[in-house]
Design an enzyme around this catalytic site. Structure first.
Site, mmCIF file in Angstrom:
data_model
loop_
_atom_site.group_PDB
_atom_site.id
_atom_site.type_symbol
_atom_site.label_atom_id
_atom_site.label_comp_id
_atom_site.label_asym_id
_atom_site.label_seq_id
_atom_site.Cartn_x
_atom_site.Cartn_y
_atom_site.Cartn_z
ATOM 1 N N LYS A 107 0.866 -1.188 0.000
ATOM 2 C CA LYS A 107 0.000 0.000 0.000
ATOM 3 C C LYS A 107 0.891 1.222 0.000
ATOM 4 C CE LYS A 107 -4.453 0.966 0.259
ATOM 5 N NZ LYS A 107 -5.561 0.104 -0.181
HETATM 6 N N1 GLU Z 1 -7.233 0.055 -3.542
HETATM 7 C C1 GLU Z 1 -7.936 -1.139 -3.844
HETATM 8 C C2 GLU Z 1 -8.021 -2.027 -2.616
HETATM 9 O O1 GLU Z 1 -7.873 -1.576 -1.496
HETATM 10 C C3 GLU Z 1 -7.383 -1.852 -5.077
HETATM 11 C C4 GLU Z 1 -5.950 -2.272 -4.990
HETATM 12 C C5 GLU Z 1 -5.402 -2.822 -6.291
HETATM 13 O O2 GLU Z 1 -6.125 -2.965 -7.255
HETATM 14 O O3 GLU Z 1 -4.203 -3.100 -6.303
HETATM 15 O O4 GLU Z 1 -8.310 -3.183 -2.740
#
Ligand code: GLU
Length: 417
Positions: A107
């Protein structure tokens, strides 16, 4: 603004440790699963429109690589901090394992308030942040995507910055890009489409009809809007909607497209003519069949959980309920669809996008929808089976499944050197 009273990461680590009651994994494996692999903190200088240079703090946490390259979004928010990003990276690790796609978890985020920044300032922030984290990310190592307050355009700037640094186009560096740059059809609504699939599976399991199902959605960003719209189109009655400023309520059901038009023109949900204005906490006390928190973590907490009257809670956001709130919801008998399952549709279609980018071969929308549905239904069934077999709630069951899959990869790979 640093994080509230409780450490979000500690809460996630506690959930992982709790799941081990049903797995009995060695302590070293649980220690590994509750420790991030790498955390990068960067300073992001940005020339603002008035000529000043402002410094923002950015992060990228690569939590785990056992099952594949790290994967996870980038968020822009004033509350972003290392504890939050680490927790979200841990949740991405579990989420990718729950839906069984070959990724670890990551993240990223920048502590900033994009609502008071111009588009040019956001572009400069994005490009410098992408440059700073380029030492870690890559299509084979760590693939970012959109999250809170980041969108397709921002992903296009990340892709462009990285590609300019390399000297050739690298579409597989991010997912959630515009389709014209190698993005996938269906990505924008993927999180919500996946969430609705898990809600429909829940209705079948609990024998509740969809027609007339009363739904309340907290958060009217990408996830909340599309979830409300899809459920409305399928015959559910969306009676309440909330954003960060307030809430609206209409027991007869809200017309989602009309609400969206109102929000786009006025900047808020409040004041929509075919509804009553309420505070978010007032809306939470109104009875509904399905509550969808789709904003930030901790939005359901000890202060407001007492008033909640719902049969199902489907987490559009990542961990919208604190552990304390979770305990109260369990006591109330709410059927909980945890974020690592319910909102995994986004990363599933990100996976499809990445595969398409690597192969330079693109799929049509119906292939994407069919594959997304089949992955979401399979994951729902696997989590439900664990929940029934071990007599645990769905969050514990999903964590058991995710931890088991990551632990298996960790143990088979062994320790290097
Ligand atoms: N931000 C989204 C999540 O929390 C998608 C993450 C992604 O597609 O890598 O799942």
């Amino acid at each position: 603004m640093p994080c509230p009273e409780v450490s979000f990461f500690k809460e996630v680590a506690t959930t992982i440790e709790h799941a081990n009651k049903y797995l009995n994994l060695p302590k070293s494996v649980i220690d590994r699963l509750t420790t991030p692999r790498r955390s990068l903190i960067v300073s992001v200088p940005v020339k603002m429109d008035d000529g000043r240079i402002e410094f923002f703090k950015g992060y990228r946490v690569q939590y785990d690589f056992a099952r594949g390259p790290a994967k996870g979004g980038i968020r822009y928010h004033p509350r972003v901090n290392l504890d939050e990003i680490t927790a979200l990276a841990a949740l991405m690790t579990l989420k990718c394992a729950v839906v069984d796609i070959p990724f670890g978890g990551a993240k990223g985020g920048v502590e900033c308030d994009p609502t008071v920044m111009s588009r040019d300032e956001i572009e400069r922030l994005t490009r410098r942040y992408a440059y700073e984290i380029a030492i870690l990310i890559g299509p084979e190592t760590d693939i970012p995507a959109p999250d809170v307050y980041t969108d397709e355009q921002i992903m296009a700037w990340v892709m462009d910055t990285y590609s300019m640094m390399k000297g050739y186009p690298v579409p597989g560096i991010v997912t959630g890009k515009p389709v014209s740059l190698g993005g996938s059809l269906g990505r924008t609504k993927a999180t919500s489409a996946g969430l609705v699939t898990t809600v429909l599976e829940t209705l079948k399991h609990l024998n509740i009809p969809l027609e007339g199902l009363t739904v309340t959605v907290l958060g009217f960003g990408k996830v909340g809007y599309h979830a409300a719209r899809i459920l409305h189109d399928k015959g559910a009655r969306v009676i309440g909607l909330a954003d960060s400023k307030g809430a609206i309520y209409n027991p007869q059901g809200l017309d989602i497209d009309a609400v969206s038009l109102h929000k786009n023109t006025t900047g808020a949900l409040s004041g929509f003519k075919e509804s009553e204005d309420l505070s978010v906490n007032e809306l939470l006390t109104i009875e509904c069949d399905c509550l969808i928190p789709a904003a930030l973590e901790g939005q359901i907490n000890a202060k407001n959980v007492g008033g909640i009257k719902t049969r199902i809670m489907a987490e559009g956001a990542n961990n919208p309920a604190t552990l304390e709130a979770d305990r109260v919801l369990k006591e109330k008998g709410v059927f909980l669809l945890p974020g690592v399952l319910a909102n995994a549709g986004g990363v599933v279609v990100s996976y499809f996008e990445w595969v398409q980018d690597l192969q330079r071969f693109f799929w049509n929308e119906s292939e994407i929808d069919t594959r997304l549905q089949s992955i979401m239904k399979k994951a729902f069934k696997e989590v439900l089976d664990i929940s029934l077999e071990k007599q645990v709630d769905m969050r514990t069951a999903a964590t058991v499944l995710g931890v088991k899959r990551v632990a298996e990869a960790v143990m088979i790979r062994g320790l290097y050197p």
